[in-house]
Design an enzyme around this catalytic site. Structure first.
Site: not given
Length: 443
Positions: A65, A67-69, A99, A156, A183, A309, A313
């Protein structure tokens, strides 16, 4: 053995973590493969040597899980910077969440992410979206994505709200032999919430997200698993009620798995008292009884994996009032020391590595028995002759001091700034290459 010309790397002085116990062994690597295990291996001339004295040598970690953006939010993270953070955290593989902008809901976007991950210091797999644009309506072309080797699908960032859509997705997934990851958050119950609904949301006058918002969707999807026979993986469980529901489903023999994030194993909603947006996450930080239930679920096998997770940001995105800030925390570089500190009083090294490597690899189907794309290797161990040399060398006696400025991520939103954890990743080996040496990334 000492004269073998093909040995390229020797990990010396460590204790190998096997599924059945610990053994003091050196590890010799030839190319991308473990070539030998012995109590003492003299490195051939020209072979690289990693000192693992006092360390545990286990299979490289696998994050379900991350998030590599990229694509879409490269100011927060790129596949390259996220993979470097992963390698520094002992990970040799991560699963990139869909996402992004655009979402990973087509073969084209999936191929882009996979291509960007090819030269990274950790292997990058992708999860596909369940629905087009993660909008919760039309199903994404899962067959097209499955043909690329995608085996995990999730919207997610939001749960699939429509039970009818989720049922159709499960029927489709069962036919394809892939797994849906959910999710769990009912948007109507969670609407407007920014933190856990409890004493602190009441004191601060901030709308809260009740535990029931998570639990009703866990219960619904367990019922759908019972109806369809298709497997479901539950993302980032955070409440005692959710853990109990999954425990019951497993006792019933249903094909469900679950993960917990490090922050839900340690942090409570008391930390939101100062309105610091770094502590805003979805699902939110919960009460002490929920944290205890998550840890108990990891220890008794109800929860199958620790998954970071990791949610970067950009600083300006978090530099706003709490209720306006996006949810998410960094996690890749701190996950193993945190998990070690929380879990090692209850579990041996074999179980900790199972939760962070072997079992996540099995859920994501990245193991030796699964087909792997070109350039990708089997993950999750065990460390044995003939296996891919994907290794995490962890020093349980060292310290990890969390300094946001020294993290590899493009973002700085760690909730652990200034904290000191017991244990530190010393080396990471990916396909026989030492990509992290003495806690320094080599590329």
């Amino acid at each position: 053995m000492a004269d073998a010309p093909d040995v390229t790397l020797v990990v010396r002085g460590g204790t190998v973590v096997g599924p059945d116990g610990l053994e003091r062994l050196d590890v010799a690597v030839a190319g991308a493969t473990v070539a030998a295990l012995a109590q003492s291996i003299e490195p051939p001339s020209g072979a690289a040597v990693l000192d693992a004295t006092g360390c545990l040598v286990g299979p490289g970690l696998v994050d379900l899980h991350t998030h590599l953006r990229q694509p879409g939010s490269e100011e927060a993270e790129t596949i390259e910077t996220g993979a470097r953070a992963a390698a520094l955290g002992g990970y040799t593989a991560v699963v990139a969440m869909p996402n992004t902008e655009p979402a990973i809901d087509s073969a084209g976007v999936a191929k882009e992410v996979l291509a960007l991950g090819e030269a990274c210091p950790a292997e990058v797999a992708v999860a596909g979206a369940i629905t087009v644009g993660r909008a919760g309506a039309a199903l994404a072309p899962m067959g097209e994505l499955a043909a690329l080797g995608v085996s995990l699908f999730t919207d997610d960032g939001s749960g699939v709200q429509d039970g009818g859509v989720m049922r159709r997705a499960l029927d489709y997934a069962k036919g394809l032999g892939v797994t849906l990851a959910q999710h769990c958050e009912d948007e109507h119950l969670a609407a407007g919430g920014a933190m856990h609904e409890g004493c602190w949301s009441s004191r601060l006058g901030v709308p809260g997200i009740p535990a029931a918002a998570e639990e009703v969707m866990v219960a619904r999807d367990i019922a759908l698993v019972r109806l369809t026979g298709a497997p479901v993986h539950f993302l980032h469980l955070s409440t005692a009620g959710s853990v109990d529901l999954v425990r019951g489903a497993k006792a019933e023999g249903l094909p469900v798995t679950a993960e917990a994030a490090p922050h839900h194993m340690l942090l409570t909603h008391d930390l939101v008292a100062g309105y610091d947006p770094v502590f805003k996450v979805t699902p939110p930080l919960r009460g002490a009884e929920d944290v205890a239930a998550v840890v108990a679920g990891l220890c008794d096998g109800t929860i199958d994996a620790v998954a970071t997770d990791h949610a970067p940001h950009a600083p300006e995105a978090k530099d706003v009032p709490f209720d306006q800030a996006p949810p998410g925390m960094l996690g890749l570089q701190t996950a193993l020391p945190l998990a070690w500190e929380v879990l090692s009083p209850f579990l041996g090294p074999e179980r900790v590595f199972a939760l962070m490597s072997t079992q996540p690899a099995a859920i994501a189907r990245l193991t030796a028995t699964d087909p792997r794309p070109a350039g990708h290797s089997a993950q999750g161990g065990p460390v044995e002759v003939g296996a891919p040399a994907n290794l995490c060398v962890f020093d349980p006696a060292a310290r990890t001091v969390v300094d946001p400025a020294r993290l590899a991520s493009r973002s700085r939103n760690t909730p652990y700034a200034g904290r000191v954890f017991t244990g530190a990743v010393r080396h990471t080996v990916l396909r026989g290459e030492a990509v992290v040496v003495d806690a320094v990334a080599q590329r």
